[in-house]
Motif scaffolding. Structure first.
Motif, PDB file in Angstrom:
ATOM      1  N   CYS A 379       0.804  -1.231   0.000  1.00  0.00           N
ATOM      2  CA  CYS A 379       0.000   0.000   0.000  1.00  0.00           C
ATOM      3  C   CYS A 379       0.836   1.278   0.000  1.00  0.00           C
ATOM      4  CB  CYS A 379      -0.938   0.015   1.207  1.00  0.00           C
ATOM      5  SG  CYS A 379      -0.135  -0.289   2.782  1.00  0.00           S
ATOM      6  N   PHE A 380       2.149   1.183  -0.207  1.00  0.00           N
ATOM      7  CA  PHE A 380       2.987   2.376  -0.198  1.00  0.00           C
ATOM      8  C   PHE A 380       3.721   2.526  -1.529  1.00  0.00           C
ATOM      9  CE2 PHE A 380       2.828   1.180   4.345  1.00  0.00           C
ATOM     10  CZ  PHE A 380       2.238   2.329   4.838  1.00  0.00           C
ATOM     11  N   TYR A 381       4.083   3.767  -1.811  1.00  0.00           N
ATOM     12  CA  TYR A 381       4.854   4.097  -3.019  1.00  0.00           C
ATOM     13  C   TYR A 381       6.125   4.805  -2.564  1.00  0.00           C
ATOM     14  CZ  TYR A 381       6.106   6.436  -7.427  1.00  0.00           C
ATOM     15  OH  TYR A 381       6.763   6.899  -8.535  1.00  0.00           O
ATOM     16  N   TYR A 382       7.264   4.230  -2.884  1.00  0.00           N
ATOM     17  CA  TYR A 382       8.542   4.772  -2.443  1.00  0.00           C
ATOM     18  C   TYR A 382       9.230   5.513  -3.584  1.00  0.00           C
ATOM     19  CZ  TYR A 382       8.497   1.889   1.841  1.00  0.00           C
ATOM     20  OH  TYR A 382       8.200   1.335   3.049  1.00  0.00           O
ATOM     21  N   MET A 383       9.660   6.737  -3.310  1.00  0.00           N
ATOM     22  CA  MET A 383      10.332   7.549  -4.331  1.00  0.00           C
ATOM     23  C   MET A 383      11.811   7.755  -4.021  1.00  0.00           C
ATOM     24  SD  MET A 383       7.398  10.409  -5.077  1.00  0.00           S
ATOM     25  CE  MET A 383       8.154  10.950  -6.605  1.00  0.00           C
ATOM     26  N   GLY A 384      12.323   7.053  -3.041  1.00  0.00           N
ATOM     27  CA  GLY A 384      13.750   7.173  -2.738  1.00  0.00           C
ATOM     28  C   GLY A 384      14.051   8.308  -1.782  1.00  0.00           C
ATOM     29  N   PHE A 385      15.290   8.727  -1.769  1.00  0.00           N
ATOM     30  CA  PHE A 385      15.747   9.716  -0.796  1.00  0.00           C
ATOM     31  C   PHE A 385      15.120  11.095  -1.044  1.00  0.00           C
ATOM     32  CE2 PHE A 385      19.346   6.686  -1.062  1.00  0.00           C
ATOM     33  CZ  PHE A 385      19.266   6.207   0.232  1.00  0.00           C
ATOM     34  N   TYR A 386      14.803  11.763   0.054  1.00  0.00           N
ATOM     35  CA  TYR A 386      14.322  13.143   0.002  1.00  0.00           C
ATOM     36  C   TYR A 386      15.403  14.029   0.597  1.00  0.00           C
ATOM     37  CZ  TYR A 386      11.636  17.352   1.001  1.00  0.00           C
ATOM     38  OH  TYR A 386      11.195  18.648   1.051  1.00  0.00           O
ATOM     39  N   ILE A 387      15.918  14.968  -0.209  1.00  0.00           N
ATOM     40  CA  ILE A 387      16.960  15.886   0.256  1.00  0.00           C
ATOM     41  C   ILE A 387      16.391  17.294   0.189  1.00  0.00           C
ATOM     42  CG2 ILE A 387      19.348  16.653  -0.045  1.00  0.00           C
ATOM     43  CD1 ILE A 387      19.884  14.045  -1.554  1.00  0.00           C
ATOM     44  N   HIS A 388      16.015  17.832   1.337  1.00  0.00           N
ATOM     45  CA  HIS A 388      15.322  19.115   1.387  1.00  0.00           C
ATOM     46  C   HIS A 388      16.208  20.261   0.922  1.00  0.00           C
ATOM     47  CE1 HIS A 388      12.066  21.701   2.677  1.00  0.00           C
ATOM     48  NE2 HIS A 388      12.922  22.476   3.305  1.00  0.00           N
ATOM     49  N   SER A 389      17.515  20.164   1.152  1.00  0.00           N
ATOM     50  CA  SER A 389      18.423  21.252   0.785  1.00  0.00           C
ATOM     51  C   SER A 389      18.800  21.223  -0.686  1.00  0.00           C
ATOM     52  CB  SER A 389      19.697  21.185   1.643  1.00  0.00           C
ATOM     53  OG  SER A 389      20.343  19.931   1.461  1.00  0.00           O
ATOM     54  N   CYS A 390      18.363  20.195  -1.409  1.00  0.00           N
ATOM     55  CA  CYS A 390      18.676  20.082  -2.843  1.00  0.00           C
ATOM     56  C   CYS A 390      17.411  20.344  -3.656  1.00  0.00           C
ATOM     57  CB  CYS A 390      19.228  18.688  -3.152  1.00  0.00           C
ATOM     58  SG  CYS A 390      19.618  18.425  -4.891  1.00  0.00           S
ATOM     59  N   PRO A 391      17.344  21.455  -4.401  1.00  0.00           N
ATOM     60  CA  PRO A 391      16.135  21.791  -5.173  1.00  0.00           C
ATOM     61  C   PRO A 391      15.678  20.678  -6.105  1.00  0.00           C
ATOM     62  CG  PRO A 391      17.641  23.657  -5.137  1.00  0.00           C
ATOM     63  CD  PRO A 391      18.384  22.504  -4.535  1.00  0.00           C
ATOM     64  N   LYS A 392      16.620  19.907  -6.653  1.00  0.00           N
ATOM     65  CA  LYS A 392      16.251  18.850  -7.586  1.00  0.00           C
ATOM     66  C   LYS A 392      15.633  17.638  -6.897  1.00  0.00           C
ATOM     67  CE  LYS A 392      19.250  19.722 -11.560  1.00  0.00           C
ATOM     68  NZ  LYS A 392      20.201  19.097 -12.507  1.00  0.00           N
ATOM     69  N   MET A 393      15.650  17.625  -5.590  1.00  0.00           N
ATOM     70  CA  MET A 393      15.075  16.501  -4.855  1.00  0.00           C
ATOM     71  C   MET A 393      13.783  16.867  -4.133  1.00  0.00           C
ATOM     72  SD  MET A 393      16.534  13.560  -5.022  1.00  0.00           S
ATOM     73  CE  MET A 393      18.056  12.645  -5.220  1.00  0.00           C
ATOM     74  N   ARG A 394      13.454  18.153  -4.090  1.00  0.00           N
ATOM     75  CA  ARG A 394      12.306  18.584  -3.297  1.00  0.00           C
ATOM     76  C   ARG A 394      10.969  18.355  -4.003  1.00  0.00           C
ATOM     77  NH1 ARG A 394      14.043  24.241  -0.468  1.00  0.00           N
ATOM     78  NH2 ARG A 394      11.987  24.007   0.476  1.00  0.00           N
ATOM     79  N   TYR A 395      11.012  17.970  -5.255  1.00  0.00           N
ATOM     80  CA  TYR A 395       9.767  17.706  -5.974  1.00  0.00           C
ATOM     81  C   TYR A 395       8.965  16.576  -5.321  1.00  0.00           C
ATOM     82  CZ  TYR A 395      11.992  13.515  -7.847  1.00  0.00           C
ATOM     83  OH  TYR A 395      12.607  12.284  -7.970  1.00  0.00           O
ATOM     84  N   LYS A 396       9.640  15.701  -4.601  1.00  0.00           N
ATOM     85  CA  LYS A 396       8.967  14.549  -4.000  1.00  0.00           C
ATOM     86  C   LYS A 396       7.968  14.978  -2.932  1.00  0.00           C
ATOM     87  CE  LYS A 396      13.037  11.716  -4.880  1.00  0.00           C
ATOM     88  NZ  LYS A 396      14.101  10.873  -4.307  1.00  0.00           N
ATOM     89  N   GLY A 397       8.153  16.180  -2.380  1.00  0.00           N
ATOM     90  CA  GLY A 397       7.237  16.676  -1.371  1.00  0.00           C
ATOM     91  C   GLY A 397       5.853  16.975  -1.907  1.00  0.00           C
ATOM     92  N   GLN A 398       5.679  16.949  -3.236  1.00  0.00           N
ATOM     93  CA  GLN A 398       4.375  17.229  -3.857  1.00  0.00           C
ATOM     94  C   GLN A 398       3.424  16.035  -3.778  1.00  0.00           C
ATOM     95  OE1 GLN A 398       2.829  19.725  -5.293  1.00  0.00           O
ATOM     96  NE2 GLN A 398       4.393  21.297  -5.307  1.00  0.00           N
ATOM     97  N   TYR A 399       3.955  14.852  -3.486  1.00  0.00           N
ATOM     98  CA  TYR A 399       3.132  13.646  -3.505  1.00  0.00           C
ATOM     99  C   TYR A 399       2.773  13.279  -2.069  1.00  0.00           C
ATOM    100  CZ  TYR A 399       4.902  13.535  -8.248  1.00  0.00           C
ATOM    101  OH  TYR A 399       5.214  13.868  -9.544  1.00  0.00           O
ATOM    102  N   ARG A 400       1.560  13.683  -1.660  1.00  0.00           N
ATOM    103  CA  ARG A 400       1.159  13.503  -0.268  1.00  0.00           C
ATOM    104  C   ARG A 400      -0.183  12.790  -0.156  1.00  0.00           C
ATOM    105  NH1 ARG A 400       2.757  19.222   2.680  1.00  0.00           N
ATOM    106  NH2 ARG A 400       4.759  19.550   1.656  1.00  0.00           N
ATOM    107  N   PRO A 401      -0.478  12.201   1.024  1.00  0.00           N
ATOM    108  CA  PRO A 401       0.312  12.220   2.255  1.00  0.00           C
ATOM    109  C   PRO A 401       1.531  11.307   2.163  1.00  0.00           C
ATOM    110  CG  PRO A 401      -1.652  10.888   2.545  1.00  0.00           C
ATOM    111  CD  PRO A 401      -1.767  11.515   1.190  1.00  0.00           C
ATOM    112  N   SER A 402       2.623  11.742   2.760  1.00  0.00           N
ATOM    113  CA  SER A 402       3.848  10.961   2.725  1.00  0.00           C
ATOM    114  C   SER A 402       4.610  11.110   4.029  1.00  0.00           C
ATOM    115  CB  SER A 402       4.718  11.392   1.534  1.00  0.00           C
ATOM    116  OG  SER A 402       5.003  12.774   1.608  1.00  0.00           O
ATOM    117  N   ASP A 403       5.577  10.231   4.211  1.00  0.00           N
ATOM    118  CA  ASP A 403       6.328  10.181   5.453  1.00  0.00           C
ATOM    119  C   ASP A 403       7.824  10.208   5.173  1.00  0.00           C
ATOM    120  OD1 ASP A 403       3.864   9.513   6.962  1.00  0.00           O
ATOM    121  OD2 ASP A 403       4.043   7.610   5.901  1.00  0.00           O
TER     122      ASP A 403
END
Length: 495
Positions: A379-403
């Motif tokens: 029941c989960f979808y994993y998108m890999g590492f989330y790096i908040h300080s890297c603009p190219k990685m912050r797109y993952k925050g658009q897919y919610r709810p997430s942990d």
């Protein structure tokens, strides 16, 4: 990955303390790797390993945002009518599922300090809102124009104060423009309303009239009318799901045909074998055009089946996107006991106007929900590492709810609670219980399983007979990363 009933996971650990260049943030020493080479890997070990360091999206509760719906509509228009979006960005980020990086790149603050303008994604403007309402377009524009004139609402000026992605938002100027002579609000008329509300009311009235006709034109009681009105509202206000966009019926005269095929990553599979050359050529084209790399070969894997698992089994797969008989994109995914893990996406740069990164992510979420029907634990979808300080990685925050996973206690934490912490520090502990510890931490190094000279033994036995310098520090690092459970189940290869 190993098939069911075969050998356990056998891994070699490679620890590294020297940093090297990161392909995302371009820091010359910002990339530190602690990796393993898996000679074989069971899906359960893989699942447990990524649960000690990856981000997950709660796929069953996911609702697409406005920008997500825009991408899905863009694909539908292209397939059905051949329309190519005029707003296609030629410098769209090409990394896997990265288009929304800028859209979510705004500062997160405490609730008392958040203004409405900061809560709006930077990519959203008034044109998007108008385009999202596809019915009664002419009437909508007219009503919106009237509303602007009559209401005398404050105008927002953002000329030189437009927020820049990655920088703190500057203050927005609010200018109260007085109405022009003869153009002010007419107090004899009712206050203006939003065009969207007017359209909804008309639609409800029409629906109510149709239902009255169905009942033979009889006069409905007031309570019945209220019930019908409320029932109609609940249906029209129901938000659309991904499935409503992805699995919609296309017209017979559709300009294009899009087919998504799930293919096991194995040369034993006829579909994978027959399409391998085309897929490899696309990968080479993508890597050379976008990452300036040389093409590399795909590895071989085998699917693992389980009685209560999905029909396709577990393991590594390619989701091939065929457009008019040609592969235009390939999503590399792993199907595991509790999740679909998105590994990589490569696509034909000629079709970047379709925002294939975002589109494929939404398709993979919808696919996760499909698999859940047969495998309830998935029941989960994993998108890999989330790096908040890297603009190219912050797109993952658009897919919610997430942990996000706490890097110290390995407890899943809603991303909304993590973002304010990450605004202040690149590294932080998400679990606010200071007494909490990693429940899966290594407790006894001697119980780590080792494979030495084709013999399985605990590390305590291997250590006694070992000659040469001690490798305890390396084994300790390996065990702390994989955790007690995996360290006692997997086999650490020692030469």
């Amino acid at each position: 990955m190993a098939a069911a009933g075969s050998s356990p996971s056998i891994v070699e650990y490679f620890g590294g303390e020297d940093g090297y260049r990161c392909g995302y943030c371009k820091n010359e020493t910002g990339n530190l790797s602690h990796g393993m080479w898996a000679h074989s890997m069971t899906v359960q070990d893989y699942q447990d390993l990524i649960d000690r360091g990856w981000r997950r999206c709660q796929a069953l509760r996911f609702q697409p945002s406005k920008s997500h719906k825009k991408v899905l509509k863009k694909m539908l228009k292209f397939i059905s009518k051949g329309d190519v979006s005029k707003a296609a960005s030629e410098d769209e980020p090409m990394d896997s599922h990265i288009e929304d990086a800028v859209a979510c790149d705004f500062a997160y603050k405490g609730e008392s300090h958040i203004s409405q303008s900061e809560l709006t994604p930077l990519s959203e403007d008034h044109t998007e809102r108008v385009e999202s309402e596809e019915k009664n377009t002419g009437e909508t524009k007219e009503e919106v124009n009237v509303q602007k004139v009559e209401s005398g609402c404050p105008q927002i000026c953002t000329d030189k104060d437009t927020p820049v992605p990655g920088e703190p938002s500057r203050s927005t100027k609010i200018v109260h423009a007085p109405p022009k002579p003869g153009k002010g609000a007419d107090l004899s008329k009712p206050p203006c309303r939003k065009a969207k509300d007017i359209r909804k009311e008309r639609k409800l009235q029409k629906l109510l009239q149709n239902q009255m006709c169905t009942l033979g034109g009889s006069q409905l009681q007031t309570d019945d009318q209220v019930f019908l009105l409320q029932n109609s509202k609940s249906k029209t206000n129901q938000p659309k799901t991904i499935e409503d966009f992805v699995f919609v019926s296309l017209p017979d005269d559709a300009q294009h045909k899009l087919e998504v095929r799930l293919v096991p990553v194995s040369f034993e599979d006829p579909q994978f074998k027959s399409s391998f050359n085309q897929s490899a050529a696309l990968f080479a084209k993508y890597q050379m055009a976008i990452h300036k790399d040389t093409p590399s070969d795909c590895g071989e894997n085998e699917a693992e089946n389980a009685p209560n698992g999905p029909e396709c089994g577990y393991g590594s797969f390619h989701q091939q996107y065929w457009l008019d008989g040609k592969i235009i994109a390939v999503g590399v995914i792993d199907i595991l006991p509790y999740c679909v893990s998105s590994v990589y996406l490569y696509y034909d740069p000629d079709y970047s106007f379709l925002s294939l990164g975002v589109y494929s992510a939404l398709r993979e979420i919808a696919f996760t929900r499909q698999l859940h029907e047969k495998a309830p634990d998935l029941c989960f979808y994993y998108m890999g590492f989330y790096i908040h300080s890297c603009p190219k990685m912050r797109y993952k925050g658009q897919y919610r709810p997430s942990d996000l996973l706490c890097p110290e206690t390995y407890v899943w934490t809603p991303i909304e609670r993590c973002l304010p912490l990450l605004e202040h520090s690149k590294y932080c502990r998400f679990n606010q219980d200071m007494k909490a510890v990693d429940e899966g931490r290594i407790k006894d190094l001697g119980r780590v399983r080792v494979l030495h000279k084709r013999t399985i033994m605990p590390y305590s036995v291997y250590k006694k007979g070992r000659k040469g310098p001690s490798d305890e520090a390396s084994v300790q690092q390996y065990a702390s990363l994989v955790g007690q459970t995996c360290s006692e189940r997997m086999l650490l290869f020692r030469s």
